[in-house]
Motif scaffolding. Structure first.
Motif, short mmCIF file in Angstrom:
data_model
loop_
_atom_site.label_atom_id
_atom_site.label_comp_id
_atom_site.label_asym_id
_atom_site.label_seq_id
_atom_site.Cartn_x
_atom_site.Cartn_y
_atom_site.Cartn_z
N THR A 273 0.86 -1.19 0.00
CA THR A 273 0.00 0.00 0.00
C THR A 273 0.90 1.24 0.00
N GLY A 274 0.45 2.29 -0.68
CA GLY A 274 1.26 3.51 -0.73
C GLY A 274 2.49 3.38 -1.60
N GLY A 275 2.42 2.51 -2.61
CA GLY A 275 3.58 2.24 -3.46
C GLY A 275 3.88 3.31 -4.49
N ALA A 276 3.08 4.39 -4.53
CA ALA A 276 3.39 5.49 -5.45
C ALA A 276 4.03 6.67 -4.70
N GLY A 277 4.23 6.52 -3.39
CA GLY A 277 4.87 7.57 -2.60
C GLY A 277 6.38 7.42 -2.64
N PHE A 278 7.03 8.20 -1.81
CA PHE A 278 8.50 8.24 -1.83
C PHE A 278 9.12 6.86 -1.50
N ILE A 279 8.87 6.36 -0.31
CA ILE A 279 9.54 5.10 0.08
C ILE A 279 8.90 3.92 -0.63
N GLY A 280 7.56 3.95 -0.74
CA GLY A 280 6.86 2.85 -1.40
C GLY A 280 7.35 2.66 -2.83
N ALA A 281 7.54 3.76 -3.56
CA ALA A 281 7.99 3.65 -4.96
C ALA A 281 9.41 3.08 -5.02
N ASN B 52 10.28 0.63 12.72
CA ASN B 52 10.28 2.05 13.08
C ASN B 52 11.58 2.66 12.58
N CYS B 53 11.45 3.46 11.53
CA CYS B 53 12.65 3.95 10.85
C CYS B 53 12.86 5.44 11.09
N SER B 54 14.12 5.84 10.97
CA SER B 54 14.49 7.25 11.08
C SER B 54 14.27 7.96 9.74
N ASN B 55 14.71 9.22 9.65
CA ASN B 55 14.48 10.04 8.43
C ASN B 55 15.15 9.45 7.20
N ASN B 56 14.35 9.30 6.15
CA ASN B 56 14.86 8.82 4.85
C ASN B 56 15.16 9.99 3.94
N TYR C 108 -1.80 13.97 -2.91
CA TYR C 108 -0.80 14.88 -3.48
C TYR C 108 0.59 14.23 -3.47
N ALA C 109 0.81 13.29 -2.52
CA ALA C 109 2.16 12.70 -2.36
C ALA C 109 2.36 11.46 -3.22
N GLY C 110 1.30 10.95 -3.80
CA GLY C 110 1.41 9.74 -4.61
C GLY C 110 1.55 10.13 -6.07
N ASN C 111 2.56 9.60 -6.73
CA ASN C 111 2.88 10.06 -8.07
C ASN C 111 3.27 8.86 -8.92
N HIS D 45 4.05 -3.57 8.93
CA HIS D 45 3.63 -2.18 9.10
C HIS D 45 4.87 -1.29 9.15
N VAL D 46 4.91 -0.32 8.23
CA VAL D 46 6.07 0.58 8.14
C VAL D 46 5.80 1.81 9.01
N SER D 47 6.60 1.97 10.06
CA SER D 47 6.36 3.11 10.95
C SER D 47 7.64 3.93 11.15
N ASN E 222 2.52 -2.28 4.52
CA ASN E 222 1.73 -1.05 4.60
C ASN E 222 2.59 0.21 4.71
N PHE E 223 2.77 0.88 3.55
CA PHE E 223 3.47 2.17 3.53
C PHE E 223 2.47 3.32 3.57
N ALA E 224 1.22 3.07 3.17
CA ALA E 224 0.26 4.17 2.96
C ALA E 224 0.09 4.99 4.24
N ALA E 225 0.25 6.29 4.11
CA ALA E 225 0.08 7.18 5.27
C ALA E 225 0.12 8.62 4.80
N GLU E 226 -0.41 9.49 5.63
CA GLU E 226 -0.08 10.90 5.54
C GLU E 226 1.22 11.04 6.30
N SER E 227 2.24 11.67 5.68
CA SER E 227 3.58 11.55 6.26
C SER E 227 4.26 12.86 6.66
N ARG F 44 -5.94 2.15 -7.95
CA ARG F 44 -6.11 3.39 -7.20
C ARG F 44 -7.22 3.18 -6.17
N GLY F 45 -6.93 3.40 -4.90
CA GLY F 45 -7.95 3.22 -3.88
C GLY F 45 -7.39 3.51 -2.50
N ASP F 46 -8.30 3.45 -1.53
CA ASP F 46 -8.02 3.86 -0.16
C ASP F 46 -7.83 2.62 0.72
P1 NAD Z 1 4.67 9.71 1.18
O1 NAD Z 1 3.81 10.76 1.76
O2 NAD Z 1 5.73 10.07 0.21
O3 NAD Z 1 3.77 8.59 0.47
C1 NAD Z 1 2.58 8.10 1.04
C2 NAD Z 1 1.84 7.32 -0.04
O4 NAD Z 1 0.64 6.79 0.55
C3 NAD Z 1 1.40 8.19 -1.23
O5 NAD Z 1 1.63 7.50 -2.43
C4 NAD Z 1 -0.09 8.39 -1.00
O6 NAD Z 1 -0.82 8.57 -2.19
C5 NAD Z 1 -0.46 7.08 -0.30
N1 NAD Z 1 -1.66 7.20 0.54
C6 NAD Z 1 -1.94 8.17 1.44
N2 NAD Z 1 -3.14 7.93 2.01
C7 NAD Z 1 -3.60 6.77 1.48
C8 NAD Z 1 -4.76 5.99 1.70
N3 NAD Z 1 -5.72 6.36 2.56
N4 NAD Z 1 -4.93 4.84 0.99
C9 NAD Z 1 -3.99 4.46 0.08
N5 NAD Z 1 -2.87 5.17 -0.17
C10 NAD Z 1 -2.67 6.30 0.53
O7 NAD Z 1 5.29 8.93 2.43
P2 NAD Z 1 6.71 8.22 2.59
O8 NAD Z 1 7.70 9.22 3.04
O9 NAD Z 1 6.97 7.39 1.41
O10 NAD Z 1 6.40 7.28 3.84
C11 NAD Z 1 5.89 5.97 3.68
C12 NAD Z 1 5.68 5.34 5.05
O11 NAD Z 1 6.92 5.29 5.74
C13 NAD Z 1 4.73 6.12 5.93
O12 NAD Z 1 3.96 5.19 6.65
C14 NAD Z 1 5.64 6.90 6.88
O13 NAD Z 1 5.00 7.12 8.11
C15 NAD Z 1 6.79 5.94 7.01
N6 NAD Z 1 8.10 6.54 7.29
C16 NAD Z 1 8.57 7.57 6.53
C17 NAD Z 1 9.84 8.08 6.78
C18 NAD Z 1 10.43 9.20 5.95
O14 NAD Z 1 11.49 9.72 6.29
N7 NAD Z 1 9.81 9.61 4.86
C19 NAD Z 1 10.62 7.54 7.81
C20 NAD Z 1 10.09 6.50 8.58
C21 NAD Z 1 8.84 6.00 8.30
#
Ligand code: NAD
Ligand code: DAU
Length: 351
Positions: free
Chosen positions: A5-13, A184-188, A35-38, A129-131, A78-83, A55-57
């Motif tokens: 889940t959330g595979g179009a975001g930063f870490i997921g992609a 539980n990861c630090s800043n990427n 906005y963060a999924g691309n 679960h990615v936290s 599970n990567f999907a989150a508001e981050s 595409r879905g929630d």
């Molecule tokens: P991101 O904001 O870049 O990407 C989040 C992705 O989740 C996007 O593609 C978005 O469209 C999708 N998404 C959001 N709400 C959704 C929903 N309701 N259903 C389905 N998809 C949804 O986030 P990221 O930086 O890639 O972080 C991914 C995960 O890793 C998050 O859970 C975050 O808490 C965790 N994390 C991030 C960092 C970091 O430094 N960025 C570090 C540790 C943990």
């Protein structure tokens, strides 16, 4: 296949790209495309049948149940989150909906699916679960780094929502026996990082001749990890992590924000010098601090390295050089993200 889940975001992609570069196992990718999924992040997978995008929630229990029944994944990551912390301060509602309610619904769907499995399929299923390290709160300058036993002390709506999701994941293992793992990861940092976060924002602002906004005194400390090292840690935990366990992931690379910004400027001064011969450092501007700003994070990742043999491949220096180069080599990606062109495309494609 595995279900991401959330595979179009930063870490997921980055995870998707690395997974499919190393394995023939297909990936089902459920992403809401906020906005963060691309999907541009996954452009290199176009036409690759191993990438199934929906595409879905994560909070849409009917959709998730259908996907689980149809694709019968062996694992869900599970990567999907508001981050973004700053967004959570301005508008916390989406964080509650996705990070807490969404994770709860995903867990519930996974539990029902897992209960329907038998034999090896049931034994081998995993919910990872990615936290974040932010659930542990803030450290004083000399305190030891966060271990997995550190108490939860979240300080922002973002970290509180992630902490709640971690507790739900834990409870699904303890109560129902769902085979969960939590990282539980630090800043990427690295490629495809949305330029609202510190490092990509500094790179794109510097190149655009804009100010580099440093919050407060810039002495807040974060523990930086190159994104591909986070992805390798997740693969490692997915493969060999002990059920119900939590693994901290970090780069052993604590830096003050101002030093990080100086590193960006130094690399840009070398790789793309300003035409007036001045350093990008002259663009640094100290601005109002983030409310409730956590002073220091640091991760103790010894459990992961000692139990599962993981270690990061990049140092901060090598990872930052690769990252700055990536932004210099991919101006179209930056331009698209900033102009919102990909959002227009999403509207058209998914209207
Ligand atoms: P991101 O904001 O870049 O990407 C989040 C992705 O989740 C996007 O593609 C978005 O469209 C999708 N998404 C959001 N709400 C959704 C929903 N309701 N259903 C389905 N998809 C949804 O986030 P990221 O930086 O890639 O972080 C991914 C995960 O890793 C998050 O859970 C975050 O808490 C965790 N994390 C991030 C960092 C970091 O430094 N960025 C570090 C540790 C943990
Ligand atoms: O620690 C892991 C967390 O790291 C993840 O869980 C979050 O999803 C991720 O966004 C990140 O949170 P931070 O708040 O640490 O990251 P951010 O890039 O927003 O900020 C890093 C530091 O830089 C922080 O101390 C705030 C500061 N900062 C940030 C921005 C955007 C600035 O000084 N200026 C800025 O313009």
């Amino acid at each position: 296949m595995i279900f991401v889940t959330g595979g179009a975001g930063f870490i997921g992609a980055n995870f998707m790209l690395d997974w499919l570069a190393q394995s023939s196992e297909p990936v089902l990718n459920l992403d809401k495309l906020t906005y963060a999924g691309n999907l541009q992040n996954l452009a290199s997978l176009q036409g690759d049948a191993r990438h199934v995008f929906v595409r879905g929630d994560i909070g849409d229990a009917t959709l998730v149940a259908e996907l689980l029944a149809k694709h019968r994944p062996r694992a869900l990551v599970n990567f999907a989150a508001e981050s973004h912390v700053d967004r959570s301060i301005h508008a916390p509602e989406d964080f509650i909906q996705t990070n807490i309610v969404g994770t709860f619904r995903l867990l519930e769907s996974a539990r029902l699916y897992w209960a329907s499995l038998q034999g090896k399929d049931r034994d081998n299923f995993r919910f990872l679960h990615v936290s974040t390290d932010e659930v542990y709160g803030s450290l004083t300058p000399t305190a030891p780094a966060f271990t997995e036993l550190h108490r939860y002390e979240p300080n922002s709506p973002y970290s509180a929502s992630k902490a709640a999701s971690d507790h739900l994941v834990r409870s699904y293992h303890h109560t129902y026996g769902l085979p969960v793992l939590t990282t539980n990861c630090s800043n990427n940092y690295g490629p495809y990082h949305f330029p609202e976060k510190l490092i990509p924002l500094m790179i794109v602002n510097a190149l655009a001749g804009k100010p580099l906004p440093v919050y407060g005194d810039g002495q807040q400390v974060r523990d930086w990890l190159f994104v591909k090292d986070h992805c390798s840690a997740i693969r490692c935990v997915l493969q060999s992590g002990r059920l119900g366990e939590v693994y901290n992931v970090g780069g052993n690379s604590e830096k003050a924000n101002l030093d990080v910004v100086h590193t960006v400027c130094t690399l840009l001064d070398e790789l793309r010098p300003r035409s007036d011969g001045q350093s990008y450092r002259t663009q640094i501007s100290f601005v109002k601090d983030r409310p409730g700003h956590d002073r220091r994070y640091a991760i103790d990742a010894r459990k992961l390295s000692q139990e599962l043999g993981w270690s990061p491949a990049q140092t901060f220096e090598s990872g930052m050089r690769q990252t700055v180069r990536w932004y210099l080599d991919n101006p179209e990606w930056v331009q698209q993200v900033q102009s919102g062109a990909y959002r227009d495309w999403v509207q058209k494609q998914y209207a």
